[in-house]
Design an enzyme around this catalytic site. Structure first.
Site, PDB file in Angstrom:
ATOM      1  N   LEU A 110       0.825  -1.212   0.000  1.00 50.44           N
ATOM      2  CA  LEU A 110       0.000   0.000   0.000  1.00 50.44           C
ATOM      3  C   LEU A 110       0.853   1.254   0.000  1.00 50.44           C
ATOM      4  CD1 LEU A 110      -0.234   1.486   3.035  1.00 50.44           C
ATOM      5  CD2 LEU A 110      -1.478  -0.597   3.529  1.00 50.44           C
ATOM      6  N   HIS A 111       0.299   2.326  -0.504  1.00 51.23           N
ATOM      7  CA  HIS A 111       1.015   3.601  -0.568  1.00 51.23           C
ATOM      8  C   HIS A 111       0.022   4.736  -0.821  1.00 51.23           C
ATOM      9  CE1 HIS A 111       0.937   1.728  -4.554  1.00 51.23           C
ATOM     10  NE2 HIS A 111       0.886   2.948  -5.071  1.00 51.23           N
TER      11      HIS A 111
END
Length: 166
Positions: free
Chosen positions: A121-122
């Site tokens: 995730l980012h």
């Protein structure tokens, strides 16, 4: 009325061969001397921030946890808190460096939501200006990004040094 954000130049990223492993794990594991090459502008204890190699606009950053997780709830509390502080620093650095009219800040969780790297995730931090979309993407399948990534790296890397911790 909403206007779509077109990004046909990102097809280069979609069609390009994908590296083995995870770049979001490889970048912070590399020596800090390679930060410019990897477009990493800042590192914290549990997160880091880098420029997007295929940006929607100049100054498009990604704020990434060091932990390889796809689920936001999988981050331990200290890593989650550090990720959010890094996001605050990134928004502040972009605001002071580019003085945008606004920003898009968000996550694409899962491939169906548009995540190019779905397993790690980012956050995306995208500066926006009134009138920043023009005819080039529609007529010529080209995007005008007005600043080279190396120049953006220099400016944003310096801005993080001037950004107070939350």
């Amino acid at each position: 009325m909403e206007k779509p954000l077109w990004a046909p130049w990102r097809m280069e990223f979609i069609r390009a061969p994908k590296p083995d492993g995870c770049i979001f794990c490889d970048f912070p594991a590399a020596p800090e001397a390679s930060d410019r090459e990897h477009l990493v502008v800042h590192r914290s204890i549990h997160a880091f921030t880098c420029l997007n190699r295929y940006p929607y606009n100049s100054g498009h950053l990604m704020v990434i946890p060091r932990a390889h997780v796809a689920d936001l709830g999988a981050l331990p509390p200290d890593a989650f808190a550090d990720l959010q502080e890094e996001l605050q620093r990134a928004v502040d650095a972009v605001r002071r460096t580019y003085r945008p009219d606004g920003m898009n800040v968000g996550m694409n969780l899962g491939r169906a939501a548009g995540a190019g790297i779905a397993d790690h995730l980012h956050w995306h931090v995208v500066p926006r200006w009134i009138g920043d979309n023009n005819y080039m993407p529609v007529l010529a399948d080209q995007r005008v990004v007005v600043e080279a990534l190396d120049e953006a790296w220099t400016r944003l890397h310096g801005a993080f040094g001037a950004t107070p911790s939350p």
